[in-house]
Write a protein that holds these residues in place. Structure first.
Motif, PDB file in Angstrom:
ATOM      1  N   GLN A  21      46.492  44.989  19.168  1.00  0.00           N
ATOM      2  CA  GLN A  21      45.254  45.151  19.921  1.00  0.00           C
ATOM      3  C   GLN A  21      44.937  43.835  20.618  1.00  0.00           C
ATOM      4  N   GLU A  22      44.836  43.895  21.961  1.00  0.00           N
ATOM      5  CA  GLU A  22      44.458  42.707  22.709  1.00  0.00           C
ATOM      6  C   GLU A  22      42.991  42.364  22.432  1.00  0.00           C
ATOM      7  N   GLU A  23      42.651  41.136  22.717  1.00  0.00           N
ATOM      8  CA  GLU A  23      41.298  40.670  22.425  1.00  0.00           C
ATOM      9  C   GLU A  23      40.366  40.786  23.619  1.00  0.00           C
ATOM     10  N   ASP A  24      40.901  41.110  24.795  1.00  0.00           N
ATOM     11  CA  ASP A  24      40.037  41.276  25.963  1.00  0.00           C
ATOM     12  C   ASP A  24      40.661  42.282  26.916  1.00  0.00           C
ATOM     13  N   ILE A  25      39.976  42.516  28.016  1.00  0.00           N
ATOM     14  CA  ILE A  25      40.421  43.498  29.001  1.00  0.00           C
ATOM     15  C   ILE A  25      40.700  42.779  30.314  1.00  0.00           C
ATOM     16  N   LEU A  26      41.898  42.970  30.838  1.00  0.00           N
ATOM     17  CA  LEU A  26      42.259  42.435  32.147  1.00  0.00           C
ATOM     18  C   LEU A  26      42.434  43.610  33.105  1.00  0.00           C
ATOM     19  N   ILE A  27      41.719  43.581  34.228  1.00  0.00           N
ATOM     20  CA  ILE A  27      41.814  44.664  35.206  1.00  0.00           C
ATOM     21  C   ILE A  27      42.242  44.075  36.553  1.00  0.00           C
ATOM     22  N   GLY A  28      43.364  44.564  37.073  1.00  0.00           N
ATOM     23  CA  GLY A  28      43.820  44.174  38.395  1.00  0.00           C
ATOM     24  C   GLY A  28      43.418  45.230  39.407  1.00  0.00           C
ATOM     25  N   PHE A  29      42.669  44.825  40.402  1.00  0.00           N
ATOM     26  CA  PHE A  29      42.267  45.750  41.468  1.00  0.00           C
ATOM     27  C   PHE A  29      43.263  45.583  42.620  1.00  0.00           C
ATOM     28  N   CYS A  30      44.076  46.632  42.862  1.00  0.00           N
ATOM     29  CA  CYS A  30      45.203  46.533  43.792  1.00  0.00           C
ATOM     30  C   CYS A  30      45.161  47.651  44.834  1.00  0.00           C
ATOM     31  N   VAL A  31      46.093  47.572  45.773  1.00  0.00           N
ATOM     32  CA  VAL A  31      46.162  48.550  46.856  1.00  0.00           C
ATOM     33  C   VAL A  31      47.434  49.386  46.711  1.00  0.00           C
ATOM     34  N   LEU A  32      47.297  50.698  46.835  1.00  0.00           N
ATOM     35  CA  LEU A  32      48.450  51.608  46.805  1.00  0.00           C
ATOM     36  C   LEU A  32      49.448  51.233  47.896  1.00  0.00           C
ATOM     37  N   GLY A  33      50.710  51.163  47.525  1.00  0.00           N
ATOM     38  CA  GLY A  33      51.729  50.810  48.504  1.00  0.00           C
ATOM     39  C   GLY A  33      51.820  49.331  48.767  1.00  0.00           C
ATOM     40  N   GLY A  34      51.014  48.536  48.067  1.00  0.00           N
ATOM     41  CA  GLY A  34      51.009  47.091  48.266  1.00  0.00           C
ATOM     42  C   GLY A  34      52.036  46.385  47.406  1.00  0.00           C
ATOM     43  N   ILE A  35      51.943  45.062  47.382  1.00  0.00           N
ATOM     44  CA  ILE A  35      52.964  44.236  46.741  1.00  0.00           C
ATOM     45  C   ILE A  35      53.025  44.400  45.229  1.00  0.00           C
ATOM     46  N   PHE A  36      51.932  44.889  44.605  1.00  0.00           N
ATOM     47  CA  PHE A  36      51.927  45.025  43.151  1.00  0.00           C
ATOM     48  C   PHE A  36      52.130  46.468  42.692  1.00  0.00           C
ATOM     49  N   SER A  37      52.366  47.367  43.629  1.00  0.00           N
ATOM     50  CA  SER A  37      52.510  48.774  43.253  1.00  0.00           C
ATOM     51  C   SER A  37      53.962  49.194  43.062  1.00  0.00           C
ATOM     52  N   GLU A  38      54.908  48.306  43.390  1.00  0.00           N
ATOM     53  CA  GLU A  38      56.310  48.598  43.116  1.00  0.00           C
ATOM     54  C   GLU A  38      57.102  47.308  43.046  1.00  0.00           C
ATOM     55  N   GLY A  39      58.296  47.407  42.446  1.00  0.00           N
ATOM     56  CA  GLY A  39      59.187  46.253  42.389  1.00  0.00           C
ATOM     57  C   GLY A  39      58.816  45.213  41.359  1.00  0.00           C
TER      58      GLY A  39
END
Length: 825
Positions: free
Chosen positions: A695-713
């Motif tokens: 169980q992690e001790e906190d929550i990390l949320i990444g707000f990203c864009v579909l089809g962007g650099i963090f959505s694949e690869g």
């Protein structure tokens, strides 16, 4: 053993000398490509004794191996050609003896150019040498005592022709050719010895892991496809080991003499790294193989920080490069097996040569080439040493990773555009120093002005012949201007802008030359009042197929290749080609898939109430288990609107951290973003990690864009990511090209909306969802926040591993997620 080389490769490799000057290389090369029309025009005008595009082959034997030299002569002038060609071997032998003494033969080598022919005083040495090779081979085969060579230069714009004639005795050509081959022999000697070492290691090579369920069958499918010279479209979900499952059988085919060279093609740097690691891992298991990773010029240049031009005046590595490059290559060849970026830089620095050009040259002696799609498919930068029209088809195998990216990349590579403002800018730069060129550019500007006045937003055009006519003349005048290396023409303020337009025009004219029913021409008013004319390659299948035909077989694979018939049609597949859906090896119960039936990203519903509803969904999901999450939105604006609602209503700085993908992120900022999730997580080819749920001790949320650099690869394994929340169906924004795509396919009896919007959007969704479950040990949740996912047209695009999903609403999502995690904690 046979070692094969094309005539072009041979003469360019041995006879090169001097310095690199890339100030015009793109345009000059492209101008020569455009000469294919000129070839056909000249060949059609010739008489019955002229025979076009004749393939020639010669075997040069040594004690241990044969060197096969092959190529295609543009033309052979020989009145007895058909008489000999159509005879049986015995009769042809008699005919040869009968007519040899009186036979008059000329080899014709055609080159199209935009240069003023008055400026060409003698043939380019490499061009003449190619013709001399063909002359030697043909004279040897036909027992000619002498043979003529004609160099034909034709101005592409005016169609004016200039000839250079040479006559050679067979004895002269034989002496010259033998000297050429003797100089090349040290390279073929090494290649012969290396191939024996390589083949022996391949025979002993075993698959490096225990086969997962279905993986052995997948390896067999790939090998069978290569054997049968077909294409394979492979939907390979995460976890099947697609990299090793495609590379291993391709290497085994090489061991059987079926494959000559492997090209591993990718769209992103990270997948090139995965491929490189795969080959390295196999070499750690006994494989002996030479590999090269082709790195982009701007990433490997020694002087990239100084912004130096790529020419001998500005770069000491370009100055005299060709005088030193062969020595650098040979030293690297005999001492290294993996020609990585670091090794290329080491040897290039030692020998003071251009690292990018050295990287390209090392591909000649590599068993596997790892590179971007561009180097096979892009008409501007493809590797001409392997894929030029004059080079014969070879037993290459293309392994195309993340194939879903090739469709849009293919459209980009075979489209071309020009803006009115570029002509005005360059016209003003050249107004004083090149008034003739400036006037030609003004004529182009006027043609574009006429089109602009007829365009409200964007407009499909039926034809632009009038514009192309003046464009040809403008290109010729710029070419002539740049060809003058004296005075201001060599260096002047604004030269970069002139070159940029020069290259853009060259590409535009090339694409106009090959344009067919798979293209749409349109004009558009774009940002800040600029006006553009574009040749839009709507369906790149024909162009991509022609490129793939340069090799033996192509394996196209991706975790998101659905619907597979859509990709097969648009990526050059044929009815006889194969399709395989590899079975996922992951436990489907370790992934919770939720579809929200009371929320959407439709434009008609967008507003504060919907944004708050989505923010509540996000909070409800992440609150049930601390850990790392990514939320994907259809646009930056949508992201910002929901993010603001989330921060205002639910953000708790004690337990939460939110990171946001911005519009433009540097490489450093991207790395910092990912480090929040991964730390120093390494990429692995076949996972052997024991996973302990913590169980992690906190929550990390990444707000990203579909089809962007963090959505694949990106490979977010283990607890690097435990949840993906996808807002909307990923449908692209309505725009000129999307509408043109829709109308084009509607007119051809297809569902244009699917082709232009729904299929590309769903691919983004699948890629984003695929970030969560990366190994057999991973556990996580995927939430699709849009009621449209419940519609049949979307559900039919779900992969097989999405067969189990739950419909949720804002009131029960928390309990559903809580129940899932309780089963695993």
């Amino acid at each position: 053993m046979e070692i094969r080389i094309s005539v072009r490769q041979l003469v360019e490799f041995i006879l090169r000398s001097g310095s690199i000057d890339n100030r015009r290389s793109g345009g000059a090369d492209t101008a020569m490509q455009e000469g294919s029309r000129i070839h056909r025009m000249i060949q059609r005008r010739m008489g019955s004794e002229y025979h076009a595009e004749i393939s020639l082959k010669h075997i040069w034997s040594t004690e241990n191996y044969d060197v096969v030299i092959e190529g295609r002569a543009d033309g052979i002038i020989d009145e007895n050609f058909n008489e000999i060609e159509n005879c049986s071997d015995e009769i042809a032998e008699e005919k040869l003896n009968e007519i040899t003494t009186a036979r008059r033969v000329v080899i014709d080598e055609i080159k199209g150019t935009y240069k003023d022919l008055k400026r060409i005083k003698e043939p380019v040495s490499v061009h003449l040498s190619q013709a001399k090779c063909y002359a030697y081979i043909y004279a040897l085969q036909c027992r000619l005592n002498e043979i003529g060579v004609r160099m034909t230069y034709c101005n592409i714009e005016t169609e004016e022709i200039k000839y250079f004639h040479e006559n050679y005795t067979f004895a002269e050509l034989k002496e010259w050719f033998e000297a050429l081959m003797q100089e090349y022999k040290k390279w073929t000697d090494f290649e012969f010895e290396w191939k024996n070492i390589r083949q022996e290691s391949i025979k002993k090579l075993q698959f490096p892991f225990p086969y997962r369920e279905g993986q052995k069958e997948l390896v067999t499918y790939v090998y069978s496809t290569i054997y049968h010279k077909r294409k394979l479209f492979l939907e390979a979900p995460t976890g099947v080991g697609k990299t090793i499952s495609t590379v291993f059988p391709a290497i085994k085919a090489m061991g059987e003499g079926i494959t000559e060279k492997i090209f591993y093609l990718t769209a992103k740097t990270i997948t090139r790294t995965v491929a490189q690691d795969c080959f390295s891992m196999l070499c750690d298991n006994g494989l002996r193989m030479k590999t090269v990773v082709i790195t982009a010029r701007d990433k490997i240049c020694f002087l990239k920080e100084q912004g130096a031009e790529c020419n001998p005046d500005a770069c000491p590595y370009a100055d005299g490069h060709f005088d030193r490059i062969n020595a650098a290559m040979y030293e690297m060849l005999v001492n290294e097996e993996h020609f990585s970026r670091e090794k290329i830089l080491e040897y290039a620095g030692k020998h003071r040569v251009c690292p990018f050009e050295m990287c390209l040259d090392m591909s000649l002696f590599s068993d596997a080439v790892i590179c971007d799609y561009n180097y096979v498919f892009d008409p501007r930068v493809f590797l001409k040493r392997f894929f030029a029209d004059t080079v014969a088809k070879r037993d290459y195998v293309f392994l195309i990773d993340e194939t879903h990216n090739l469709l849009e990349r293919g459209r980009e590579m075979y489209s071309a555009s020009l803006t009115k403002e570029s002509f005005l800018k360059v016209k003003n730069i050249l107004k004083e120093i090149a008034p003739k060129v400036s006037r030609q550019l003004e004529k182009c500007n006027k043609e574009l002005l006429v089109l602009k006045r007829e365009c409200a937003d964007y407009q499909k055009l039926e034809g632009i012949d009038s514009f192309v006519n003046v464009l040809n003349r403008a290109y010729a005048s710029i070419d002539d201007f740049l060809d003058d290396t004296e005075g201001v023409h060599k260096s002047f303020e604004g030269r970069d802008e002139v070159l940029e337009l020069y290259f853009e025009i060259a590409h535009f004219l090339n694409m106009y030359e090959i344009m067919d029913e798979n293209y749409v021409i349109y004009s558009q008013l774009i940002s800040q009042g600029e006006f553009m004319v574009k040749l839009f390659c709507v369906d790149p299948s024909k162009n991509l197929k022609q490129c793939m035909q340069k090799g033996r077989s192509t394996i196209l694979f991706s975790a998101t290749l659905l619907p597979i018939q859509y990709y097969k049609k648009l990526l050059g597949g044929e009815d006889e080609d194969y399709e395989v859906y590899a079975k996922s090896t992951f436990d489907e119960n370790k992934k919770a898939l939720y579809i929200a039936g009371d929320v959407t990203s439709r434009y008609t519903r967008r507003g504060t109430l919907e944004y708050k509803r989505i923010a509540k969904y996000i909070h409800s999901i992440v609150s049930e288990r601390y850990g790392n999450y990514m939320v994907f939105f259809p646009s930056h604006q949508f992201l910002e609107d929901v993010y603001n609602c989330f921060i205002e209503e639910y953000y708790d700085s004690e337990i939460m951290e939110c990171v946001v993908q911005s519009d433009y992120m540097s490489e450093e900022s991207r790395e910092q973003f990912l480090k929040k999730f991964t730390g120093n997580t390494e990429f692995e080819l076949q996972e052997k990690i024991e996973y302990d749920i913590e169980q992690e001790e906190d929550i990390l949320i990444g707000f990203c864009v579909l089809g962007g650099i963090f959505s694949e690869g990106i490979d977010l394994k283990n607890d690097s990511l435990i949840g993906a929340i996808i807002v909307g169906t990923g449908i692209p924004q309505i725009g000129a090209e999307r509408e043109l795509l829709k109308n084009y396919f509607n007119e051809r009896g297809k569902n244009g909306y699917d082709y232009a919007y729904r299929y590309p959007g769903m691919n983004k969704v699948l890629q984003s969802a695929g970030r969560v479950i990366r190994t057999a040990q991973d556990i996580g949740v995927v939430a699709l926040l849009d009621e449209r996912f419940l519609e049949l047209q979307y559900r039919r695009m779900f992969p097989r591993e999405w067969s189990q999903f739950e419909t949720v609403n804002i009131d029960n999502i928390s309990k559903k997620v809580e129940k899932f995690w309780n089963e695993w904690l």
